[in-house]
Design an enzyme around this catalytic site. Structure first.
Site, PDB file in Angstrom:
ATOM      1  N   HIS A   1      43.695  24.207  31.113  1.00 14.90           N
ATOM      2  CA  HIS A   1      42.892  25.253  31.772  1.00 14.90           C
ATOM      3  C   HIS A   1      43.255  26.649  31.034  1.00 14.90           C
ATOM      4  CE1 HIS A   1      42.392  23.066  35.982  1.00 14.90           C
ATOM      5  NE2 HIS A   1      41.590  22.703  35.060  1.00 14.90           N
TER       6      HIS A   1
ATOM      7  N   CYS B   1      35.949  42.133  14.702  1.00 17.39           N
ATOM      8  CA  CYS B   1      34.745  42.873  15.113  1.00 17.39           C
ATOM      9  C   CYS B   1      34.498  43.825  16.162  1.00 17.39           C
ATOM     10  CB  CYS B   1      33.914  41.443  15.308  1.00 17.39           C
ATOM     11  SG  CYS B   1      34.264  40.926  17.242  1.00 17.39           S
TER      12      CYS B   1
ATOM     13  N   GLY C   1      52.010  19.141  42.907  1.00 19.17           N
ATOM     14  CA  GLY C   1      51.631  20.409  43.347  1.00 19.17           C
ATOM     15  C   GLY C   1      50.278  20.750  42.784  1.00 19.17           C
TER      16      GLY C   1
HETATM   17  N1  APR Z   1      55.979  22.014  45.266  1.00 17.54           N
HETATM   18  C1  APR Z   1      54.893  21.191  45.269  1.00 17.54           C
HETATM   19  N2  APR Z   1      53.425  21.455  45.651  1.00 17.54           N
HETATM   20  C2  APR Z   1      53.428  22.668  46.347  1.00 17.54           C
HETATM   21  C3  APR Z   1      54.256  23.566  46.472  1.00 17.54           C
HETATM   22  C4  APR Z   1      55.670  23.228  46.009  1.00 17.54           C
HETATM   23  N3  APR Z   1      56.800  24.137  46.304  1.00 17.54           N
HETATM   24  N4  APR Z   1      53.837  24.344  47.032  1.00 17.54           N
HETATM   25  C5  APR Z   1      52.500  24.577  47.157  1.00 17.54           C
HETATM   26  N5  APR Z   1      52.220  22.906  46.772  1.00 17.54           N
HETATM   27  C6  APR Z   1      50.926  22.456  46.591  1.00 17.54           C
HETATM   28  C7  APR Z   1      50.052  22.763  47.660  1.00 17.54           C
HETATM   29  O1  APR Z   1      50.247  21.804  48.844  1.00 17.54           O
HETATM   30  C8  APR Z   1      48.656  22.536  47.287  1.00 17.54           C
HETATM   31  O2  APR Z   1      48.287  20.958  47.361  1.00 17.54           O
HETATM   32  O3  APR Z   1      50.085  22.933  45.543  1.00 17.54           O
HETATM   33  C9  APR Z   1      48.738  22.555  45.640  1.00 17.54           C
HETATM   34  C10 APR Z   1      48.090  23.941  44.914  1.00 17.54           C
HETATM   35  O4  APR Z   1      46.809  23.797  45.054  1.00 17.54           O
HETATM   36  P1  APR Z   1      45.805  25.021  44.362  1.00 17.54           P
HETATM   37  O5  APR Z   1      46.182  26.090  45.004  1.00 17.54           O
HETATM   38  O6  APR Z   1      44.611  24.319  44.789  1.00 17.54           O
HETATM   39  O7  APR Z   1      45.975  24.825  42.982  1.00 17.54           O
HETATM   40  P2  APR Z   1      45.644  23.676  41.943  1.00 17.54           P
HETATM   41  O8  APR Z   1      45.626  22.401  42.271  1.00 17.54           O
HETATM   42  O9  APR Z   1      46.712  23.997  40.739  1.00 17.54           O
HETATM   43  O10 APR Z   1      44.346  24.477  41.313  1.00 17.54           O
HETATM   44  C11 APR Z   1      43.554  23.662  40.370  1.00 17.54           C
HETATM   45  O11 APR Z   1      41.937  25.310  40.253  1.00 17.54           O
HETATM   46  O12 APR Z   1      41.078  26.908  40.527  1.00 17.54           O
HETATM   47  C12 APR Z   1      41.231  26.469  39.362  1.00 17.54           C
HETATM   48  O13 APR Z   1      42.167  27.040  37.473  1.00 17.54           O
HETATM   49  C13 APR Z   1      42.471  26.806  38.815  1.00 17.54           C
HETATM   50  O14 APR Z   1      44.178  25.485  37.661  1.00 17.54           O
HETATM   51  C14 APR Z   1      43.612  25.737  38.863  1.00 17.54           C
HETATM   52  C15 APR Z   1      42.911  24.552  39.484  1.00 17.54           C
END
Ligand code: APR
Length: 270
Positions: free
Chosen positions: A125, A169, A208
């Site tokens: 990303h 540019c 995560g």
């Molecule tokens: N350890 C492990 N997992 C965790 C922790 C932790 N300490 N804290 C939160 N989580 C989990 C949450 O339960 C959730 O499932 O991390 C996840 C975060 O999910 P999102 O906020 O949706 O983030 P992500 O999955 O990385 O998003 C993916 O979406 O919007 C786009 O570009 C953006 O890269 C991003 C992509």
């Protein structure tokens, strides 16, 4: 460690299998960086005037580049002052132990893996540390100028505009991040490399992520269809936990990254 997980990991260790680690925002939550869809998440809180995800589009950047930059500079200030945590460091240990059998395919743009010392990293990303010319000048990836820590409502100044102009540019420089109205590719986001790694994985270790985006779920499905071992670390249920639950060599490690990763990495031989 639960015997079932121990069996899965020792099987990969003894077979000297390829390990692909696939983190999302959750691994950096313990470094103080908000996730996207959690309670204080970026897509939940967003900016004063716009719906959250609107900010992360090329369309919005073309309409209101200063507004988009103001929001990213606020986010990048948080990233720049965060530090890697035990989860990031455990993955550095694993890479050192496995060498070429290790690949890190991260969704995070925070650069904390690189700052922890990870080498074999595909940032699907993008990366907050870099900018590039919107007009496509071949100046390549440039370092994001240090414009300091920004509050959410800090103004965007003429000096900012000057620092975020292409040296060739003088057009706008844009964050090197994938926006919602854009497509994965190999040149900027290592899409083919990530899919190739998934196609050769003996273990997919997911950490995560809520599985809300496209390429990550493709990676999960490839591993599932190839009957690779699959371990998902997350305090909450999510589509990867579900896939792991359906896999013959799958395990849902409910909890945080820093709680589980050091133990998992040790069991894999680091
Ligand atoms: N350890 C492990 N997992 C965790 C922790 C932790 N300490 N804290 C939160 N989580 C989990 C949450 O339960 C959730 O499932 O991390 C996840 C975060 O999910 P999102 O906020 O949706 O983030 P992500 O999955 O990385 O998003 C993916 O979406 O919007 C786009 O570009 C953006 O890269 C991003 C992509």
């Amino acid at each position: 460690m639960e015997p079932r997980l121990e069996r899965i990991l020792s099987g990969v260790r003894e077979a000297r299998g390829n390990v692909v680690v696939h983190p999302g925002a959750g691994i950096s939550a313990e470094s103080g960086i908000p996730t996207f869809r959690g309670a204080e998440g970026y897509w939940v809180v967003g900016s004063q005037n716009y719906m959250p995800q609107e900010m992360a589009t090329l369309e919005m950047f073309e309409q209101a580049p200063e507004e988009v930059w103001r929001w990213y500079l606020y986010r990048f200030g948080i990233v720049r002052h965060a530090s890697p945590n035990p989860g990031h460091r455990a993955l550095v240990d694993l890479e050192r132990a496995l060498g070429e059998r290790f690949t890190l395919v991260t969704q995070n743009i925070d650069g904390l893996h690189r700052r922890a010392g990870s080498q074999r990293v595909f940032c699907i990303h993008g990366d907050a540390a870099w900018v590039r010319c919107t007009a496509g000048c071949d100046v390549g990836l440039l370092d994001l100028p240090d414009l300091g820590i920004r509050g959410k409502d800090d103004p965007f100044t003429a000096a900012d505009r000057a620092r975020l102009s292409c040296p060739r540019c003088r057009g706008w420089l844009r964050p090197h991040v994938l926006w919602f109205d854009e497509f994965y590719d190999e040149e900027h986001y290592r899409m083919d490399s990530a899919l190739r790694a998934a196609s050769a994985a003996d273990l997919l270790l997911v950490v995560g992520t809520s599985g809300a985006t496209n390429l990550p779920m493709q990676i999960g499905r490839i591993a599932y269809q190839r009957c690779a071992a699959m371990v998902d670390v997350n305090p909450e249920e999510n589509p990867f936990a579900e896939l792991a639950g359906r896999s013959a060599r799958g395990y849902f490690a409910r909890g945080s990254a820093s709680e589980w990763l050091p133990e998992i990495v040790k069991a894999l031989g680091a």
